[in-house]
Design an enzyme around this catalytic site. Structure first.
Site, short mmCIF file in Angstrom:
data_model
loop_
_atom_site.label_atom_id
_atom_site.label_comp_id
_atom_site.label_asym_id
_atom_site.label_seq_id
_atom_site.Cartn_x
_atom_site.Cartn_y
_atom_site.Cartn_z
N ARG A 1 12.00 6.67 1.95
CA ARG A 1 13.53 7.15 1.56
C ARG A 1 13.64 8.60 1.34
O ARG A 1 12.38 9.18 1.88
CB ARG A 1 13.27 6.83 -0.28
CG ARG A 1 14.06 7.01 -0.62
CD ARG A 1 14.15 6.70 -2.64
NE ARG A 1 15.05 6.87 -3.37
CZ ARG A 1 14.80 6.05 -4.45
NH1 ARG A 1 13.98 6.29 -5.43
NH2 ARG A 1 15.62 6.42 -5.75
N GLN B 1 19.96 -5.29 -11.20
CA GLN B 1 19.00 -5.94 -11.97
C GLN B 1 17.98 -6.81 -12.42
O GLN B 1 17.80 -7.06 -13.41
CB GLN B 1 20.55 -5.76 -12.89
CG GLN B 1 20.95 -6.16 -14.05
CD GLN B 1 20.45 -5.22 -14.75
OE1 GLN B 1 21.60 -4.36 -14.00
NE2 GLN B 1 20.16 -5.40 -16.07
N SER C 1 12.15 10.80 -8.84
CA SER C 1 11.32 9.56 -9.42
C SER C 1 10.01 9.82 -9.31
O SER C 1 9.54 9.45 -10.55
CB SER C 1 11.68 7.96 -7.88
OG SER C 1 11.19 6.71 -8.24
N THR D 1 0.61 -1.05 -0.27
CA THR D 1 -0.06 -0.03 0.20
C THR D 1 0.73 1.17 -0.46
O THR D 1 1.84 1.63 0.51
CB THR D 1 -1.14 0.28 1.11
OG1 THR D 1 -1.72 1.32 0.63
CG2 THR D 1 -0.23 -0.06 2.37
N HIS D 2 0.13 2.82 -1.10
CA HIS D 2 0.86 4.08 0.10
C HIS D 2 0.18 4.70 0.49
O HIS D 2 0.32 5.83 0.65
CB HIS D 2 1.00 4.61 -1.76
CG HIS D 2 2.50 3.29 -2.81
ND1 HIS D 2 3.48 3.23 -2.63
CD2 HIS D 2 1.49 3.33 -4.49
CE1 HIS D 2 3.72 2.98 -3.31
NE2 HIS D 2 2.38 2.49 -4.50
N TYR E 1 15.43 2.92 2.57
CA TYR E 1 16.31 2.88 1.49
C TYR E 1 17.17 2.78 1.45
O TYR E 1 18.17 2.02 0.90
CB TYR E 1 15.52 3.90 0.80
CG TYR E 1 15.67 3.62 -1.26
CD1 TYR E 1 14.64 2.49 -1.54
CD2 TYR E 1 16.60 3.47 -1.77
CE1 TYR E 1 15.13 2.38 -3.33
CE2 TYR E 1 16.74 3.78 -2.75
CZ TYR E 1 16.21 2.81 -3.41
OH TYR E 1 16.91 2.66 -5.31
#
Length: 253
Positions: A88, A188, A96, A65-66, A151
């Site tokens: 973060r 990656q 971002s 969830t945000h 983060y």
């Protein structure tokens, strides 16, 4: 483009004073009435989920969830669900988020980066103010069912943070399992994984020619976008908004 001309009317709604995607907002009553299960795990972040489908999921469920802690359905708190909040630093989030605005077609044109930062600082973006969102979760840090991760720490020493998460979840952090998690969550691997890179979504929805969804995955990229003047303005505003808050975030590693 003048950032003051943002038009959120077509694809967004206002929920509890914050801008919200209309496709999510129309289910808000279901969100508030959502019934958690004691073994649910909530992963929460500020941005950079369908309710009915969740009801059909077998346990244990992992829910991303945000939402801020105050907007999270109350049943998650009542059932003492475990929650992990990943935080973060605001400057890298702003960069971002700017690229996210550019690539996702339903967003209004964000204009220049400095114009977007003004909107970001004012909380005039989906899910509202970064400051309020982050503070709401930071205030829950002493709750034994809440784990706050950063983060920047994940980038610096992912193995250490993975072990921290596993211990929080009551799992024994075997080296073999840690190795597997570290591998699959590497930048990656996530960039190449269709399940996380969103390449299966049509270009008219997310235009990854503008920017890949998994973009850089670094800390300190803000230095490539913030002018000296903008950085000073942002720092001043940050100090005002986070006054009295003990949270300290690293803007580079």
């Amino acid at each position: 483009m003048d950032s003051s001309s943002y038009d959120y009317s077509e694809n967004f709604s206002i929920v509890h004073g914050m801008i919200m995607y209309k496709e999510f907002a129309k289910y808000w009553d279901d969100v508030e009435a959502f019934q958690a299960r004691p073994d649910d795990l909530v992963i929460a972040t500020y941005p950079r989920s369908g309710v009915k489908q969740l009801k059909e999921m077998s346990s244990p469920r992992i829910l991303k969830t945000h939402l801020s802690s105050e907007h999270l359905p109350i049943s998650f708190w009542e059932k003492n669900c475990k929650m992990i909040y990943v935080c973060r630093n605001a400057k890298d989030v702003a960069v971002s988020y700017y690229y996210f605005f550019l690539m996702v077609s339903i967003h209004p044109n964000p204009g220049s980066f400095p114009e977007f930062v003004e909107k970001f600082m004012d909380g005039q973006v989906p899910y509202g103010s970064w400051y309020q969102h982050t503070r709401s979760w930071w205030e829950k840090r002493k709750n034994p069912h809440v784990l706050i991760l950063f983060y920047e720490d994940l980038k610096e020493d992912i193995r250490k943070e993975v072990k921290k998460m596993m211990q929080f979840l009551g799992r024994k952090p075997s080296e073999e399992l840690v190795d597997k998690i570290v591998h699959h969550t590497s930048f990656q691997e996530m960039k190449n994984n269709p399940a996380s890179n969103y390449t299966a979504i049509p270009e008219k929805v997310i235009n990854q020619k503008v920017s890949p969804f998994i973009r850089k995955g670094i800390t300190g990229d803000w230095k490539n976008y913030f002018t000296v003047a903008l950085n000073e303005r942002f720092d001043m505003h940050y100090e005002q908004q986070m006054k009295g808050c003990t949270l300290k975030l690293r803007t580079e590693i």
